[in-house]
Enzyme design. Structure first.
Site, PDB file in Angstrom:
ATOM      1  N   HIS A 467       0.417  24.357 -10.268  1.00  0.00           N
ATOM      2  CA  HIS A 467       1.445  23.691  -9.484  1.00  0.00           C
ATOM      3  C   HIS A 467       1.572  22.190  -9.731  1.00  0.00           C
ATOM      4  O   HIS A 467       2.623  21.596  -9.453  1.00  0.00           O
ATOM      5  CB  HIS A 467       1.174  23.915  -7.989  1.00  0.00           C
ATOM      6  N   THR A 597       9.570  17.243  -4.337  1.00  0.00           N
ATOM      7  CA  THR A 597       9.846  17.991  -3.109  1.00  0.00           C
ATOM      8  C   THR A 597       9.751  17.105  -1.873  1.00  0.00           C
ATOM      9  O   THR A 597       9.209  16.003  -1.910  1.00  0.00           O
ATOM     10  CB  THR A 597       8.858  19.162  -2.939  1.00  0.00           C
TER      11      THR A 597
END
Length: 760
Positions: A467, A597
């Protein structure tokens, strides 16, 4: 590699008579020549793209127009035109050459100025976010004009990274604005006494240390491309010491009902061919940039680290290494590791050539003997980061082990050939659950790699991704495109790859990786495998296929599908736990340079009011009104987060500044330690250019999922497929008796049904 081939191709020996005998292998020399030619071509292509990116949005057409104008002015403007003044500064040239020089220099200067004006005009236009508040399907005149101007400047076919320099920077919100938004989100989660205390802490922070921290943060935003991203990557990901397996990595599944071939070697060959095409499109920037509403560009720099990227374990903080010019993949089969070259002679192997290589690996691995510790070596990447970093420095820093580990880490990606055969059975959900669980915490996945492809014995394919280097939207795009390209490549009637092996092709077999792992390291590997197995057994994961209705019905209700689902999740959680909780929904900030994000705090006062109305069986009209209010509020929160007005990334960066300055903030300490007991994310669908669910309904994918963020909480990933299907991936821990993935999935199903009844 090229030097080794050249050494084999060119051989000579001295005879007893003193004569020199030279032997040339023309096939290998041609192979080397083609390889060198393609390397030069690739470098020229990269240089060309870099130049185009530096002058974008100016085009070659505008260059020639400027040149024509300047030439015309000089030739027909007479002696009084001001460009003639520059001729006096160019001695010893005839008038024609002076005109050419002035035209060339003037054109370049004017073109660069034009590029600067266009780029900054576009950057200014892209700071406007009013289009996000336009009603769906109804654009106002100002928004329509804004979109038209942006499209004219952007042009018809921008390259993947052309728009990067035109993206605005992520703005730093005001401290007071963030405090106000924060207090609104926690109001439904705390009682009056707790809320009063939080108000006091927020007020003290705003009027005290907050403004000082804000000044430092604003200064950082001036010199960095994004004031959040580097710190987010460093402190949230790379400094984390917990295992990547379940806690960080995520997975993406194959099509459920459709497998183009049952022959694993053929499926892997076609899929790798598709992946290499995706890589080529990234390298050449021919992959179309992502544009919101077909106009607003999204930051695409994450794509550049998709391949040949590895997270290297370190004692204190890991580091991301991106290797250039990798030509191989690392393959694990039957407990052994192999290196498979996917590029030979400067060209990519075609599918049938790759299939032969995979067949060779499958057959050879049956008789090869695994080295001590080799079979469970990947368990080190699944465990504690400090333990892995220490073992790497002690046992894998030199000799054979260093060489073999380097081949894995520098590979384009890793491949696991798994002998299990996952299937989707509508009557037995445990089969799909096991399939997903094997991808989130499989035994032989190399969790450090940017992504790992798992090829199952029955032809199924799935992906596990790390990630830290990028967000899930990148991998979901890759998977969507490659699953479709794989099918387009096609198979023979027997299920093998199409094509043939060229006669002049020298197909070298994959090389076996060798290991010399001492007993002390084997003990560490065994312990890592034991801990990984315990963690695997604790994971509870279930996939719900909700096909009673989907996006089609929600749109008829004139509501945002994402907001609708988020409110259904709040209702389901309340049914499951009897209370509300702090909820994390991931949104993107890629409308800004280097954006990643932001958090949407989905549990709002409006949502809680709606949930309470359902639980208390309030009149239908009242519940509908509250539902629409909750949807509107959630949509506002999502838009704010996308526009840089989120809460959590700002607070996180203020906290980092406070730590740099050695300042303590009770407010930040409390806010950033509150657990996210419900962590949610939507997997985007339809990013690929070949996706058509209506035409190929059997090719739908269930998307992917991730593990729970809080030990006593849930992780929920969902994907909206077509008009009538929504998949929910629900995860939690067995060690906490108050959570159960299947029970929560049933609550989600019930919540979706309850809301449907309101509008039926």
């Amino acid at each position: 590699m090229a030097e080794a081939r050249l050494a084999v191709a060119f051989q000579f020996q001295v005879t007893d008579d003193g004569e020199i005998s030279i032997h040339l292998d023309k096939r290998i020399i041609n192979d080397v020549f083609r390889s060198a030619t393609r390397v030069i071509h690739r470098k020229l292509f990269k240089s060309r793209n870099a130049f185009i990116q530096s002058v974008f949005p100016a085009t070659s057409i505008s260059f020639f127009i400027i040149a024509i104008i300047l030439t015309t002015v000089q030739v027909f403007g007479g002696d009084e035109n001001k460009l003639q003044l520059f001729h006096d500064y160019i001695p010893r040239l005839d008038p024609t050459m002076k005109t050419i020089v002035v035209t060339l220099v003037g054109t370049v200067a004017c073109w660069l100025i034009w590029s600067f004006i266009l780029r900054n005009t576009l950057k200014l236009l892209l700071t406007y976010k009013g289009w996000m508040w336009s009603p769906h399907g109804k654009l106002s005149l100002p928004v329509t004009m804004w979109m038209g101007i942006c499209k004219i400047i952007i042009g018809r076919k921008p390259k993947l990274l052309s728009l990067q320099n035109c993206l605005p920077k992520l703005p730093v919100p005001s401290v007071k604005g963030t405090m106000d938004r924060y207090l609104l989100t926690v109001r439904p989660l705390v009682d009056d006494e707790q809320y009063t205390r939080l108000e006091e802490l927020a007020s003290d922070f705003t009027n005290g240390i907050g403004n000082r921290l804000q000044r430092y943060l604003i200064m950082k935003s001036w010199w960095s491309s994004n004031y959040v991203t580097d710190w987010w990557e460093q402190y949230v990901y790379l400094k984390g010491r917990t295992p990547l397996m379940i806690n960080s990595n995520y997975y993406c599944l194959d099509s459920l009902s459709y497998t183009p071939t049952k022959i694993r070697s053929a499926r892997m060959a076609n899929f790798i061919t598709a992946l290499m095409k995706f890589k080529y499109d990234i390298d050449t920037e021919s992959l179309a940039p992502r544009l919101a509403m077909g106009t607003a560009p999204l930051c695409c720099e994450q794509y550049t680290r998709t391949f040949s990227t590895t997270r290297i374990p370190k004692i204190v903080q890991d580091q991301i290494e991106h290797y250039k010019d990798a030509r191989h993949v690392a393959v694990f089969c039957n407990g052994k590791w192999y290196a498979l070259s996917v590029i030979s002679g400067g060209r990519r192997l075609n599918p049938i050539e790759l299939q032969k290589q995979f067949i060779w690996i499958e057959e050879t691995s049956e008789t090869d003997v695994a080295s001590q510790g080799e079979t469970d070596l990947s368990a080190l990447t699944a465990g504690d980061r400090t333990t892995w970093a220490s073992a790497r420095e002690t046992y894998f820093a030199k000799g054979t082990n260093k060489h073999s580990l380097s081949i894995i880490e520098k590979s384009l990606f890793t491949i696991i050939l798994d002998d299990s055969e996952p299937v989707y059975d509508p009557d037995d959900h445990t089969k799909l659950d096991s399939y997903a669980k094997s991808m989130l915490c499989g035994s032989h996945i190399w969790y450090d790699k940017s992504f790992t492809i798992v090829g199952f014995k029955n032809g199924k394919v799935a992906i596990n991704a790390e990630h830290s280097w990028a967000d899930a939207t990148i991998i979901s795009h890759l998977a969507e495109e490659c699953f479709n390209w794989d099918i387009e490549l096609g198979y023979t009637e027997e299920g093998n790859c199409k094509g043939y092996v060229r006669d002049d092709m020298i197909l070298h077999p994959p090389s076996r990786l060798r290991w010399d792992i001492p007993k002390a390291a084997v003990d560490i590997i065994k312990q890592a495998r034991l801990l990984a197995t315990e963690r695997q057994s604790d994971l509870d994961l279930h996939i719900l296929k909700h096909d009673n209705y989907g996006k089609g019905f929600i749109k008829k209700c004139k509501m945002s599908p994402d907001a609708y689902i988020q409110i259904a999740l709040q209702l389901a959680y309340f049914k499951n736990q009897g209370k509300f909780c702090l909820t994390y929904e991931s949104s993107m900030t890629r409308l800004f340079r280097s954006g990643r994000t932001e958090t949407v705090r989905s549990c709002s006062s409006q949502t809680c009011a709606f949930v309470n109305s359902i639980m208390s069986k309030a009149p239908k009209e009242e519940s509908i009104s509250l539902m629409r209010s909750a949807v509107t509020r959630h949509t506002e929160l999502f838009r704010e987060s996308m526009c840089g007005l989120g809460i959590d990334r700002h607070l996180f960066c203020l906290y980092v500044v406070s730590k740099y300055l050695g300042e303590e903030s009770p407010f930040l300490q409390e806010v950033l330690t509150q657990p996210w007991r419900l962590s949610t994310s939507q997997t985007p669908y339809g990013q690929g250019t070949h996706t058509d669910v209506r035409k190929y309904p059997n090719r739908i994918s269930a998307g992917g999922g991730f593990g729970p963020v809080a030990d006593d909480g849930y992780g929920v990933s969902y994907i909206i497929v077509g008009e009538d299907i929504i998949f929910f991936h629900v995860s939690c821990n067995n060690s906490f008796p108050n959570t159960n993935s299947r029970r929560f999935a049933e609550d989600i199903k019930g919540a979706m049904k309850d809301i449907q009844h309101l509008f039926s």
